[in-house]
Write an enzyme that holds these catalytic residues in place. Structure first.
Site, PDB file in Angstrom:
ATOM      1  N   VAL A 145       0.927  -1.329   0.038  1.00  0.00           N
ATOM      2  CA  VAL A 145      -0.174   0.116  -0.238  1.00  0.00           C
ATOM      3  C   VAL A 145       0.808   1.291   0.129  1.00  0.00           C
ATOM      4  CG1 VAL A 145      -1.843   1.615   1.152  1.00  0.00           C
ATOM      5  CG2 VAL A 145      -2.234  -1.269   1.060  1.00  0.00           C
ATOM      6  N   THR A 178       2.505   2.175  -4.111  1.00  0.00           N
ATOM      7  CA  THR A 178       1.226   2.434  -4.420  1.00  0.00           C
ATOM      8  C   THR A 178       1.300   4.131  -4.239  1.00  0.00           C
ATOM      9  OG1 THR A 178       0.394   0.593  -4.409  1.00  0.00           O
ATOM     10  CG2 THR A 178      -0.651   1.485  -5.140  1.00  0.00           C
ATOM     11  N   TYR A 179       1.268   4.355  -2.614  1.00  0.00           N
ATOM     12  CA  TYR A 179       1.278   5.374  -2.563  1.00  0.00           C
ATOM     13  C   TYR A 179       2.073   6.798  -3.016  1.00  0.00           C
ATOM     14  CZ  TYR A 179       1.470   9.880   0.782  1.00  0.00           C
ATOM     15  OH  TYR A 179       1.681  10.844   1.013  1.00  0.00           O
ATOM     16  N   LEU A 180       3.316   5.922  -3.016  1.00  0.00           N
ATOM     17  CA  LEU A 180       4.455   7.246  -3.610  1.00  0.00           C
ATOM     18  C   LEU A 180       4.603   7.133  -4.494  1.00  0.00           C
ATOM     19  CD1 LEU A 180       7.330   5.856  -0.913  1.00  0.00           C
ATOM     20  CD2 LEU A 180       6.002   7.571  -0.425  1.00  0.00           C
TER      21      LEU A 180
END
Length: 221
Positions: A127, A130-132
């Protein structure tokens, strides 16, 4: 100045709205739930109701038309999965860029994150990776818009202190933390520093006042 803030009910956004209202600007915050409107009004901001995950650029352009600047401060938030990191942290930032171009709004500030990179690798946390990547892809998309006077702000680890008013702001800084109040103060100052357009700046706590840091970033120090 009229400033429209995407993610208008976020922790940084509410702080920014108060700062802008206190200095005589006209902030407006985009929210997706009507019950959030009261908090924006209390902060001195105009609530604008729109779901950024479902809107098209022309619809959002109507809300930002006539603004002096837009700020992307939206985020899927803690506890959200990979899907919303893409639809909010990436796609909504691109949507706001498209809408700003349609509406003829040039100044665009992005609240990103240290470490944001469309090719980021963080195998231990899918997660977070994916955020970065979502933040990095959004930054790349905004920076590709030649008609925008963009500034990408990448804060370090966010904390909830009262703010110190002392920061370190530069294209590259050592990793560290920064209070959300100080992030809001830097955003408010960036709106009045055209010399920072076209820059990606990292932000952590430091020993320079916000005014000193902004002047240095804008080439006025």
């Amino acid at each position: 100045m009229r400033i429209v803030i995407a993610g208008g009910h976020g922790q940084i956004a509410l702080r920014l709205e108060r700062l802008l209202a206190d200095r005589g600007d006209r902030p407006a915050g985009i929210i997706r739930r009507p019950e959030q409107a009261e908090d924006l009004v209390a902060a001195g901001a105009e609530p604008l109701l729109l779901d950024l995950e479902a809107a098209a650029p022309p619809e959002l352009a109507r809300l930002v038309e006539g603004a002096d600047a837009v700020v992307f401060a939206a985020g899927a938030g803690a506890g959200s999965g990979t899907a919303r990191k893409l639809t909010v942290d990436r796609d909504a930032a691109v949507l706001l860029a498209d809408a700003a171009v349609l509406a003829g709004v040039r100044r665009y500030l992005v609240v990103s994150s240290m470490g944001a990179d469309a090719r980021a690798r963080y195998p231990s946390d899918e997660v977070f990776e994916t955020y970065l990547r979502a933040k990095g892809a959004a930054d790349d998309a905004v920076r590709a818009r030649a008609s925008l006077d963009w500034t990408v702000l990448r804060p370090g680890r966010l904390t909830d202190g009262p703010g110190t008013g002392l920061v370190r702001l530069a294209p590259n800084v050592p990793r560290g933390s920064v209070d959300r109040q100080d992030v809001a103060a830097v955003l408010a100052a960036l709106l009045h520093e055209p010399g920072t357009a076209g820059q990606t700046l990292e932000l952590v706590g430091g020993d320079a006042t916000v005014a000193e840091a902004i002047a240095a970033a804008g080439g006025r120090a």
